[in-house]
Motif scaffolding. Sequence first.
Motif, mmCIF file in Angstrom:
data_model
loop_
_atom_site.group_PDB
_atom_site.id
_atom_site.type_symbol
_atom_site.label_atom_id
_atom_site.label_comp_id
_atom_site.label_asym_id
_atom_site.label_seq_id
_atom_site.Cartn_x
_atom_site.Cartn_y
_atom_site.Cartn_z
ATOM 1 N N GLU A 1 0.831 -1.204 0.000
ATOM 2 C CA GLU A 1 0.000 0.000 0.000
ATOM 3 C C GLU A 1 0.866 1.254 0.000
ATOM 4 O OE1 GLU A 1 -3.707 1.930 2.540
ATOM 5 O OE2 GLU A 1 -2.791 0.064 3.192
ATOM 6 N N THR A 2 1.906 1.251 0.810
ATOM 7 C CA THR A 2 2.825 2.391 0.864
ATOM 8 C C THR A 2 3.518 2.588 -0.484
ATOM 9 O OG1 THR A 2 3.220 1.984 3.208
ATOM 10 C CG2 THR A 2 4.824 3.352 2.064
ATOM 11 N N THR A 3 3.969 1.496 -1.088
ATOM 12 C CA THR A 3 4.660 1.573 -2.369
ATOM 13 C C THR A 3 3.724 2.049 -3.468
ATOM 14 O OG1 THR A 3 6.122 -0.203 -1.664
ATOM 15 C CG2 THR A 3 6.090 0.298 -4.002
ATOM 16 N N ALA A 4 2.489 1.550 -3.485
ATOM 17 C CA ALA A 4 1.513 1.976 -4.485
ATOM 18 C C ALA A 4 1.212 3.464 -4.344
ATOM 19 C CB ALA A 4 0.231 1.167 -4.361
ATOM 20 N N GLU A 5 1.045 3.906 -3.114
ATOM 21 C CA GLU A 5 0.766 5.318 -2.865
ATOM 22 C C GLU A 5 1.938 6.190 -3.304
ATOM 23 O OE1 GLU A 5 0.054 7.658 1.171
ATOM 24 O OE2 GLU A 5 -1.584 6.264 0.692
ATOM 25 N N SER A 6 3.138 5.740 -3.030
ATOM 26 C CA SER A 6 4.333 6.478 -3.441
ATOM 27 C C SER A 6 4.441 6.560 -4.953
ATOM 28 C CB SER A 6 5.572 5.807 -2.858
ATOM 29 O OG SER A 6 6.738 6.422 -3.324
ATOM 30 N N ALA A 7 4.213 5.440 -5.635
ATOM 31 C CA ALA A 7 4.286 5.425 -7.099
ATOM 32 C C ALA A 7 3.221 6.333 -7.703
ATOM 33 C CB ALA A 7 4.142 4.003 -7.631
ATOM 34 N N ALA A 8 2.034 6.321 -7.133
ATOM 35 C CA ALA A 8 0.971 7.197 -7.629
ATOM 36 C C ALA A 8 1.346 8.658 -7.413
ATOM 37 C CB ALA A 8 -0.345 6.869 -6.924
ATOM 38 N N GLY A 9 1.945 8.957 -6.276
ATOM 39 C CA GLY A 9 2.393 10.326 -6.013
ATOM 40 C C GLY A 9 3.450 10.782 -7.000
ATOM 41 N N HIS A 10 4.376 9.883 -7.325
ATOM 42 C CA HIS A 10 5.400 10.234 -8.306
ATOM 43 C C HIS A 10 4.786 10.471 -9.681
ATOM 44 C CE1 HIS A 10 8.454 8.149 -5.554
ATOM 45 N NE2 HIS A 10 8.652 9.448 -5.483
ATOM 46 N N ALA A 11 3.768 9.694 -10.030
ATOM 47 C CA ALA A 11 3.105 9.858 -11.328
ATOM 48 C C ALA A 11 2.444 11.226 -11.413
ATOM 49 C CB ALA A 11 2.073 8.757 -11.544
ATOM 50 N N VAL A 12 1.850 11.671 -10.317
ATOM 51 C CA VAL A 12 1.179 12.972 -10.299
ATOM 52 C C VAL A 12 2.184 14.107 -10.519
ATOM 53 C CG1 VAL A 12 -0.046 14.584 -8.789
ATOM 54 C CG2 VAL A 12 -0.738 12.203 -8.874
ATOM 55 N N GLU A 13 3.390 13.932 -10.016
ATOM 56 C CA GLU A 13 4.411 14.971 -10.137
ATOM 57 C C GLU A 13 4.928 15.132 -11.563
ATOM 58 O OE1 GLU A 13 7.421 13.833 -7.379
ATOM 59 O OE2 GLU A 13 6.117 14.116 -5.650
ATOM 60 N N ARG A 14 4.708 14.132 -12.401
ATOM 61 C CA ARG A 14 5.237 14.167 -13.765
ATOM 62 C C ARG A 14 4.157 14.687 -14.702
ATOM 63 N NH1 ARG A 14 9.443 11.875 -11.956
ATOM 64 N NH2 ARG A 14 9.832 9.732 -11.413
ATOM 65 N N PHE A 15 4.432 15.762 -15.374
ATOM 66 C CA PHE A 15 3.462 16.323 -16.310
ATOM 67 C C PHE A 15 4.187 16.871 -17.530
ATOM 68 C CE2 PHE A 15 4.557 19.353 -13.050
ATOM 69 C CZ PHE A 15 4.929 20.477 -13.758
ATOM 70 N N GLY A 16 3.433 17.042 -18.580
ATOM 71 C CA GLY A 16 4.013 17.510 -19.832
ATOM 72 C C GLY A 16 4.314 16.340 -20.752
ATOM 73 N N PRO A 17 4.355 16.598 -22.049
ATOM 74 C CA PRO A 17 4.552 15.518 -23.019
ATOM 75 C C PRO A 17 5.864 14.768 -22.831
ATOM 76 C CG PRO A 17 4.172 17.630 -24.131
ATOM 77 C CD PRO A 17 4.201 17.884 -22.670
ATOM 78 N N ASP A 18 6.906 15.461 -22.417
ATOM 79 C CA ASP A 18 8.203 14.807 -22.248
ATOM 80 C C ASP A 18 8.256 13.907 -21.020
ATOM 81 O OD1 ASP A 18 7.958 17.145 -20.735
ATOM 82 O OD2 ASP A 18 10.125 17.354 -20.548
ATOM 83 N N ARG A 19 7.320 14.040 -20.119
ATOM 84 C CA ARG A 19 7.313 13.224 -18.884
ATOM 85 C C ARG A 19 6.184 12.203 -18.876
ATOM 86 N NH1 ARG A 19 10.361 15.918 -14.815
ATOM 87 N NH2 ARG A 19 10.603 13.843 -13.977
ATOM 88 N N GLN A 20 5.417 12.146 -19.962
ATOM 89 C CA GLN A 20 4.244 11.279 -19.996
ATOM 90 C C GLN A 20 4.615 9.809 -19.814
ATOM 91 O OE1 GLN A 20 1.899 11.540 -23.551
ATOM 92 N NE2 GLN A 20 0.106 10.664 -22.568
ATOM 93 N N THR A 21 5.664 9.354 -20.463
ATOM 94 C CA THR A 21 6.066 7.952 -20.346
ATOM 95 C C THR A 21 6.430 7.612 -18.905
ATOM 96 O OG1 THR A 21 6.869 7.961 -22.612
ATOM 97 C CG2 THR A 21 7.665 6.197 -21.200
ATOM 98 N N GLU A 22 7.132 8.498 -18.230
ATOM 99 C CA GLU A 22 7.491 8.266 -16.833
ATOM 100 C C GLU A 22 6.242 8.203 -15.962
ATOM 101 O OE1 GLU A 22 10.290 11.203 -15.556
ATOM 102 O OE2 GLU A 22 11.653 10.788 -17.197
#
Length: 55
Positions: free
Chosen positions: A5-26
Amino acid sequence: MSYYETTAESAAGHAVERFGPDRQTEAIGEGLGAIAFAILELARAVKDLAEAQQQ
């Protein structure tokens, strides 16, 4: 909170921080990671429930 649960929440948080076309894959990778860990958490809960019912 469990490890998965902690790892999933962390990964989701990191995904939210990435925006813009150049960061979409990440962001997609981080989102998929969050989903994978959530599925592992669900699988563990099902396993624990099955074991508890056998006893």
